[in-house]
Design a protein around this motif. Structure first.
Motif, PDB file in Angstrom:
ATOM      1  N   ALA A   1      71.603  36.775  17.077  1.00 41.21           N
ATOM      2  CA  ALA A   1      70.809  37.879  16.641  1.00 41.21           C
ATOM      3  C   ALA A   1      71.465  38.448  15.157  1.00 41.21           C
ATOM      4  CB  ALA A   1      70.417  38.953  17.498  1.00 41.21           C
ATOM      5  N   GLU A   2      70.650  38.645  14.089  1.00 46.19           N
ATOM      6  CA  GLU A   2      71.213  38.776  12.955  1.00 46.19           C
ATOM      7  C   GLU A   2      70.953  40.622  12.837  1.00 46.19           C
ATOM      8  OE1 GLU A   2      68.824  36.585  10.285  1.00 46.19           O
ATOM      9  OE2 GLU A   2      70.338  35.037   9.992  1.00 46.19           O
ATOM     10  N   LEU A   3      71.880  41.322  13.552  1.00 39.31           N
ATOM     11  CA  LEU A   3      71.933  42.775  13.550  1.00 39.31           C
ATOM     12  C   LEU A   3      72.027  43.429  12.385  1.00 39.31           C
ATOM     13  CD1 LEU A   3      74.234  43.069  16.898  1.00 39.31           C
ATOM     14  CD2 LEU A   3      71.803  42.599  16.646  1.00 39.31           C
ATOM     15  N   PHE A   4      72.572  42.564  11.279  1.00 44.21           N
ATOM     16  CA  PHE A   4      72.706  43.636  10.163  1.00 44.21           C
ATOM     17  C   PHE A   4      71.373  43.655   9.122  1.00 44.21           C
ATOM     18  CE2 PHE A   4      73.056  38.946   8.853  1.00 44.21           C
ATOM     19  CZ  PHE A   4      72.177  38.717   7.957  1.00 44.21           C
TER      20      PHE A   4
ATOM     21  N   PHE B   1      78.816  49.539  14.463  1.00 47.67           N
ATOM     22  CA  PHE B   1      78.243  48.489  14.171  1.00 47.67           C
ATOM     23  C   PHE B   1      79.010  47.105  14.219  1.00 47.67           C
ATOM     24  CE2 PHE B   1      77.043  45.162  11.061  1.00 47.67           C
ATOM     25  CZ  PHE B   1      75.876  44.605  11.686  1.00 47.67           C
ATOM     26  N   SER B   2      80.180  47.164  13.802  1.00 46.74           N
ATOM     27  CA  SER B   2      80.799  46.000  13.877  1.00 46.74           C
ATOM     28  C   SER B   2      81.295  45.679  15.243  1.00 46.74           C
ATOM     29  CB  SER B   2      82.264  45.931  13.045  1.00 46.74           C
ATOM     30  OG  SER B   2      83.040  47.167  13.430  1.00 46.74           O
ATOM     31  N   ASP B   3      81.543  46.520  16.091  1.00 43.36           N
ATOM     32  CA  ASP B   3      81.867  46.336  17.503  1.00 43.36           C
ATOM     33  C   ASP B   3      80.696  45.819  18.275  1.00 43.36           C
ATOM     34  OD1 ASP B   3      84.429  47.065  17.113  1.00 43.36           O
ATOM     35  OD2 ASP B   3      83.761  49.079  17.857  1.00 43.36           O
ATOM     36  N   ILE B   4      79.400  46.031  17.776  1.00 40.99           N
ATOM     37  CA  ILE B   4      78.185  45.662  18.483  1.00 40.99           C
ATOM     38  C   ILE B   4      78.115  44.164  18.077  1.00 40.99           C
ATOM     39  CG2 ILE B   4      75.717  45.830  18.609  1.00 40.99           C
ATOM     40  CD1 ILE B   4      76.310  48.908  18.185  1.00 40.99           C
ATOM     41  N   ARG B   5      78.141  43.975  16.600  1.00 44.23           N
ATOM     42  CA  ARG B   5      78.111  42.569  16.152  1.00 44.23           C
ATOM     43  C   ARG B   5      78.925  41.671  16.982  1.00 44.23           C
ATOM     44  NH1 ARG B   5      80.111  42.578  10.474  1.00 44.23           N
ATOM     45  NH2 ARG B   5      82.036  42.640  11.724  1.00 44.23           N
TER      46      ARG B   5
END
Length: 346
Positions: free
Chosen positions: A19-22, A33-37
């Motif tokens: 999933a392209e969360l960005f 965000f970086s941890d979630i990604r």
């Protein structure tokens, strides 16, 4: 005659696409965000079954915890973001949704699957092993129940996350946990009536799982080996309940009732209709049938030579009593961060 522990079923994990969360403004603005990604990427591996289940559970729980920093509202997502998950039992089927609830439910499903894998792999040759397996199966049961509850308001999903499949998997996990309790009762030398009640409840859980498996929505979704396995287990534990009950009847010299109560027919029916179950289940059934036949012959001989009791009609006997010793774990227990580092013992 001693019978070794029978094999247990474990649930495969669901696979997911990247999933392209960005692309989503809400995720991109999150402090973590970086941890979630990174956590999402660690979960989305091509073959989750290749990783140790305890390690998989740790990854899943960490990602689930991080998702609480994001919103639950599906309308908060950009149209370009969605989560795609494949059916655990039919991987060619998949569903995509822009819903964090769907994402979290899929994670809870996989936490349950990991718990079932941990439980099925535990050696139940010791008291500690039986207790550990029992606890993990109860966590798995709670996870699958939670999935059904979480998906109640979702318009569509894959079959494995439907309310019918969630209920079936919950009953199956409870059946296997109850089976562990039966093994503990035998090992502890509990009385025949106690062992009979525990076995009868295991049979009831297996019967409920089997009934769901052969209902229209699920009847062609699971492998035939699963259906046969669960059908065999229902027959085995009905027979175990009858066998332990007859031991008690024999001690009370209620020989007529004993002769009728022996549940050999359940095993005979399972052998005729269930195909594809693992070999150890047939071995278990063979040994149990030997014990039951021996008890039957002894009862008949004693009645013929000594007691001359009238043998009642089978339908005149009351249903065997049952006692449940297990429960589905709560979601808070299932998502306990302590399980990220190790498999908990109950």
């Amino acid at each position: 005659m001693s019978r070794p522990p029978s094999p247990m079923l474990s649930v495969p994990e669901k696979k997911t696409a990247a999933a392209e969360l960005f692309r989503d403004r809400h995720f991109f603005g999150a402090a973590s965000f970086s941890d979630i990604r990174d956590a999402r990427a660690a979960v989305a591996v091509p073959n989750p079954q290749a990783q140790p289940p305890a390690s998989r559970r740790a990854l899943l729980l960490r990602y689930h915890r991080l998702l609480f920093s994001a919103r639950d509202d599906p309308c908060a997502f950009d149209e370009t973001l969605s989560f795609t998950w494949h059916d655990a039992f039919r991987p060619h089927l998949k569903h995509a949704a822009a819903s964090l609830r769907f994402e979290k439910a899929a994670l809870v499903f996989n936490v349950g699957a990991a718990a079932s894998r941990i439980a099925a792999a535990v050696s139940r040759a010791t008291e500690e092993g039986v207790r550990a397996a029992c606890g993990e199966f109860q966590r798995a049961a709670g996870a699958f129940r939670a999935v059904g509850e979480m998906m109640e308001d979702e318009e569509a999903t894959t079959v494995d996350m439907s309310s019918q499949a969630s209920a079936m998997l919950e009953r199956l996990m409870l059946a296997q946990a109850q089976e562990c309790c039966f093994e503990r009762a035998l090992a502890a030398g509990k009385s025949p009536p106690v062992c009979s009640k525990v076995a009868r409840q295991a049979a009831l859980y297996y019967e409920e799982a089997y009934a769901a498996l052969v209902a229209p929505l699920l009847q062609n979704h699971f492998e035939r080996s699963w259906v046969s396995h669960i059908q065999w287990k229902a027959a085995l534990f009905n027979a175990e309940a009858c066998y332990r009950y007859t031991i008690e009847l024999h001690g009370k010299t209620e020989i007529g009732e004993e002769i009728v109560a022996v549940g050999i027919k359940a095993l005979v029916d399972a052998k005729r209709t269930a195909r594809g179950a693992p070999g150890p289940l047939y071995d278990y059934a063979f040994r149990l049938e030997q014990d039951m036949n021996k008890s039957m012959e002894t009862a008949k001989e004693e009645n013929y030579r000594v007691y001359l009791f009238r043998i009642p009609a089978a339908e005149s006997l009351a249903s065997l009593p049952a006692a449940s010793l297990v429960r589905s774990a709560s979601l808070s227990e299932i998502l306990d961060p302590k399980t990220e580092n190790s498999a908990q013992s109950p």
